[in-house]
Scaffold this motif. Structure first.
Motif, PDB file in Angstrom:
ATOM      1  N   VAL A  22       0.856  -1.179   0.000  1.00 19.24           N
ATOM      2  CA  VAL A  22       0.000   0.000   0.000  1.00 19.24           C
ATOM      3  C   VAL A  22       0.895   1.233   0.000  1.00 19.24           C
ATOM      4  O   VAL A  22       1.723   1.401   0.907  1.00 19.24           O
ATOM      5  CB  VAL A  22      -0.933   0.032   1.227  1.00 19.24           C
ATOM      6  CG1 VAL A  22      -1.755   1.325   1.237  1.00 19.24           C
ATOM      7  CG2 VAL A  22      -1.858  -1.180   1.239  1.00 19.24           C
ATOM      8  N   THR A  23       0.757   2.058  -1.017  1.00 20.23           N
ATOM      9  CA  THR A  23       1.501   3.318  -1.108  1.00 20.23           C
ATOM     10  C   THR A  23       0.526   4.447  -0.848  1.00 20.23           C
ATOM     11  O   THR A  23      -0.436   4.630  -1.607  1.00 20.23           O
ATOM     12  CB  THR A  23       2.145   3.481  -2.491  1.00 20.23           C
ATOM     13  OG1 THR A  23       3.021   2.379  -2.739  1.00 20.23           O
ATOM     14  CG2 THR A  23       2.932   4.782  -2.572  1.00 20.23           C
ATOM     15  N   ALA A  24       0.735   5.180   0.231  1.00 20.47           N
ATOM     16  CA  ALA A  24      -0.163   6.274   0.611  1.00 20.47           C
ATOM     17  C   ALA A  24       0.385   7.587   0.087  1.00 20.47           C
ATOM     18  O   ALA A  24       1.546   7.923   0.306  1.00 20.47           O
ATOM     19  CB  ALA A  24      -0.324   6.337   2.126  1.00 20.47           C
ATOM     20  N   LEU A  25      -0.465   8.318  -0.608  1.00 14.34           N
ATOM     21  CA  LEU A  25      -0.111   9.624  -1.152  1.00 14.34           C
ATOM     22  C   LEU A  25      -0.774  10.681  -0.273  1.00 14.34           C
ATOM     23  O   LEU A  25      -2.001  10.788  -0.238  1.00 14.34           O
ATOM     24  CB  LEU A  25      -0.605   9.720  -2.593  1.00 14.34           C
ATOM     25  CG  LEU A  25      -0.083  10.846  -3.480  1.00 14.34           C
ATOM     26  CD1 LEU A  25       1.435  10.763  -3.617  1.00 14.34           C
ATOM     27  CD2 LEU A  25      -0.736  10.768  -4.860  1.00 14.34           C
ATOM     28  N   LEU A  26       0.041  11.415   0.476  1.00 13.62           N
ATOM     29  CA  LEU A  26      -0.458  12.407   1.425  1.00 13.62           C
ATOM     30  C   LEU A  26      -0.086  13.800   0.968  1.00 13.62           C
ATOM     31  O   LEU A  26       0.991  14.021   0.407  1.00 13.62           O
ATOM     32  CB  LEU A  26       0.128  12.175   2.820  1.00 13.62           C
ATOM     33  CG  LEU A  26      -0.104  10.826   3.494  1.00 13.62           C
ATOM     34  CD1 LEU A  26       0.526  10.828   4.883  1.00 13.62           C
ATOM     35  CD2 LEU A  26      -1.573  10.504   3.577  1.00 13.62           C
TER      36      LEU A  26
ATOM     37  N   VAL B 149       7.275  16.108  -4.521  1.00 14.29           N
ATOM     38  CA  VAL B 149       7.439  15.132  -3.449  1.00 14.29           C
ATOM     39  C   VAL B 149       8.452  15.690  -2.458  1.00 14.29           C
ATOM     40  O   VAL B 149       9.604  15.961  -2.824  1.00 14.29           O
ATOM     41  CB  VAL B 149       7.928  13.778  -4.001  1.00 14.29           C
ATOM     42  CG1 VAL B 149       8.251  12.818  -2.865  1.00 14.29           C
ATOM     43  CG2 VAL B 149       6.875  13.166  -4.915  1.00 14.29           C
ATOM     44  N   VAL B 150       8.014  15.892  -1.215  1.00 13.90           N
ATOM     45  CA  VAL B 150       8.911  16.479  -0.215  1.00 13.90           C
ATOM     46  C   VAL B 150       9.493  15.431   0.716  1.00 13.90           C
ATOM     47  O   VAL B 150      10.477  15.696   1.415  1.00 13.90           O
ATOM     48  CB  VAL B 150       8.191  17.576   0.607  1.00 13.90           C
ATOM     49  CG1 VAL B 150       7.805  18.738  -0.283  1.00 13.90           C
ATOM     50  CG2 VAL B 150       6.962  17.027   1.314  1.00 13.90           C
TER      51      VAL B 150
ATOM     52  N   VAL C 118       4.872   5.763   2.356  1.00 13.31           N
ATOM     53  CA  VAL C 118       4.170   7.040   2.372  1.00 13.31           C
ATOM     54  C   VAL C 118       4.938   8.027   1.497  1.00 13.31           C
ATOM     55  O   VAL C 118       6.164   8.144   1.604  1.00 13.31           O
ATOM     56  CB  VAL C 118       4.033   7.595   3.799  1.00 13.31           C
ATOM     57  CG1 VAL C 118       3.458   9.012   3.774  1.00 13.31           C
ATOM     58  CG2 VAL C 118       3.156   6.690   4.646  1.00 13.31           C
ATOM     59  N   VAL C 119       4.207   8.712   0.621  1.00 14.31           N
ATOM     60  CA  VAL C 119       4.794   9.756  -0.220  1.00 14.31           C
ATOM     61  C   VAL C 119       4.076  11.062   0.119  1.00 14.31           C
ATOM     62  O   VAL C 119       2.857  11.153  -0.031  1.00 14.31           O
ATOM     63  CB  VAL C 119       4.631   9.430  -1.715  1.00 14.31           C
ATOM     64  CG1 VAL C 119       5.207  10.556  -2.573  1.00 14.31           C
ATOM     65  CG2 VAL C 119       5.305   8.101  -2.054  1.00 14.31           C
ATOM     66  N   VAL C 120       4.823  12.036   0.611  1.00 11.61           N
ATOM     67  CA  VAL C 120       4.251  13.320   0.996  1.00 11.61           C
ATOM     68  C   VAL C 120       4.482  14.315  -0.131  1.00 11.61           C
ATOM     69  O   VAL C 120       5.615  14.530  -0.571  1.00 11.61           O
ATOM     70  CB  VAL C 120       4.883  13.853   2.301  1.00 11.61           C
ATOM     71  CG1 VAL C 120       4.240  15.184   2.698  1.00 11.61           C
ATOM     72  CG2 VAL C 120       4.714  12.841   3.429  1.00 11.61           C
ATOM     73  N   VAL C 121       3.385  14.902  -0.618  1.00 10.99           N
ATOM     74  CA  VAL C 121       3.430  15.845  -1.739  1.00 10.99           C
ATOM     75  C   VAL C 121       2.977  17.213  -1.248  1.00 10.99           C
ATOM     76  O   VAL C 121       1.999  17.332  -0.507  1.00 10.99           O
ATOM     77  CB  VAL C 121       2.509  15.374  -2.885  1.00 10.99           C
ATOM     78  CG1 VAL C 121       2.524  16.362  -4.037  1.00 10.99           C
ATOM     79  CG2 VAL C 121       2.913  13.986  -3.365  1.00 10.99           C
TER      80      VAL C 121
END
Length: 373
Positions: free
Chosen positions: A35-39, A213-214, A205-208
């Protein structure tokens, strides 16, 4: 034997609406069985990224490979339609048909679908199967959209806010279904405003923020730190309190703690070493002692520090009326990390219109959206 390609590979994705940039060089990878979460806060670029990945928008530049196929190649459309499930937050559901008929229609598009009756039962929709979609509650529409996204046994599924508007029981069932999909090897891309969803479900988790992408990594790695919060006495500005505490820690020979001290809400937060599983008692005691000294100096009287919540004994008595400081030791949460990375709270930026990421579509896309509302 060549390595299995990632289920989703996005490289240098760029998309602008007029002069407003929604995606500014986004890189994203999603692996099978994860599961890759895009936040990201509203307007960060999440929606644009997902819409480009599922073929609803064309990027200005960059590449998107889905299940090893080029998303821009028209010849790949049929295979991707069969293998990719999509749940959008606004549902994209027709309003007039009955809920059960909608799922039955979607089911007929696939060669080897799940049993739609079992899926309706699983998501507590059996009693609503004969209800027109327009009369369903928001949570019921969410569950129906989820059923439509997974009924075809996809290899990759995009879930946009799957828990939004759900009661606790339905939310737990949704989590259970997502975990089962992951166990079956499905790649899941999850966008959410709910930190619990990310912390409970995400492997990555990928924080945008602002189209970039930060940060990315496992949830525990992004949070990653134990923290000690020293709450400021009444009427003491937090920034001044944090500065004074850092100075006292430096004077006591704990430059490592002084350099890691910042103002955080109404406390001075000391960020401990990355990867530590919990606050070290010696570090907590050092912060408590320094906070006690600062509090006494500020108040001009003998103060005391309340460290009971950290499991330690107070270092001084606390005569009535003297300054009192509360010390709370624990771990930084994923939401803490998100706030520090973006400067914004995920929970307070929900779906406000008018951002670059939510720029109004034009042409036939706009007409389709207006008709679906």
């Amino acid at each position: 034997m060549p390595p299995t390609p990632a289920a989703l590979e996005v490289r240098d994705l760029r998309r602008a609406y007029g002069g407003r940039v929604a995606a500014d060089g986004i890189d994203l990878t999603a692996a099978a069985g994860q599961v890759t979460a895009l936040l990201g806060p509203n307007g960060a670029g999440k929606t644009t990224t997902v819409e480009c990945c599922v073929g609803l928008r064309r990027p200005d530049s960059g590449s998107i490979r889905v299940l090893g196929l080029d998303r821009a190649d028209p010849a790949a459309a049929g295979e991707l339609r069969e293998s990719v499930g999509v749940m959008l937050q606004d549902g994209g559901l027709p309003m007039a048909p009955r809920a059960g008929d909608v799922l039955a229609h979607v089911t007929r598009m696939y060669d080897h679908p799940l049993d739609p009756r079992e899926l309706l039962e699983r998501l507590d929709l059996t009693g609503s199967a004969r209800t027109p979609v327009r009369r369903l509650s928001g949570g019921q529409r969410q569950r129906l959209a989820l059923a439509c996204a997974v009924v075809g046994r996809p290899r990759l599924v995009f879930l946009d806010e799957p828990s939004a508007g759900l009661d606790p029981r339905s939310r737990r069932e949704t989590w259970s279904l997502v975990r089962e999909l992951r166990a079956d090897g499905v790649a899941i891309v999850l966008t959410t405003h709910l930190m619990d969803d990310a912390e409970q479900l995400a492997d990555e988790v990928v924080v945008v923020d602002a189209g970039k992408v930060v940060a990315s990594g496992a949830p525990g790695d992004l949070a990653g730190h134990a923290v000690v919060d020293a709450y400021a006495p009444a009427n003491r500005p937090t920034a001044d309190w944090a500065r004074d505490l850092a100075g006292e820690l430096a004077s006591a020979g704990r430059r490592d703690l002084a350099d890691a001290t910042t103002a955080h809400d109404d406390a001075a937060r000391v960020l401990l070493s990355p990867g530590t599983r919990g606050p070290d008692a010696r570090d907590v005691a050092a912060v408590a002692s320094a906070a006690d000294l600062v509090a006494r100096r500020v108040s001009g009287v003998a103060g005391a520090t309340d460290v009971e919540r950290a499991g330690l004994e107070p270092t001084h008595a606390n005569p009535a009326g003297h300054a009192r400081v509360e010390i709370v030791a624990g771990r930084r949460t994923l939401e803490d990390a998100f706030l520090e990375l973006t400067g914004r709270s995920l929970r307070t930026d929900q779906d406000r219109p008018g951002s670059a990421d939510e720029a109004a579509p034009t042409g036939s896309s706009a007409r389709r959206r207006r008709r679906s509302r």
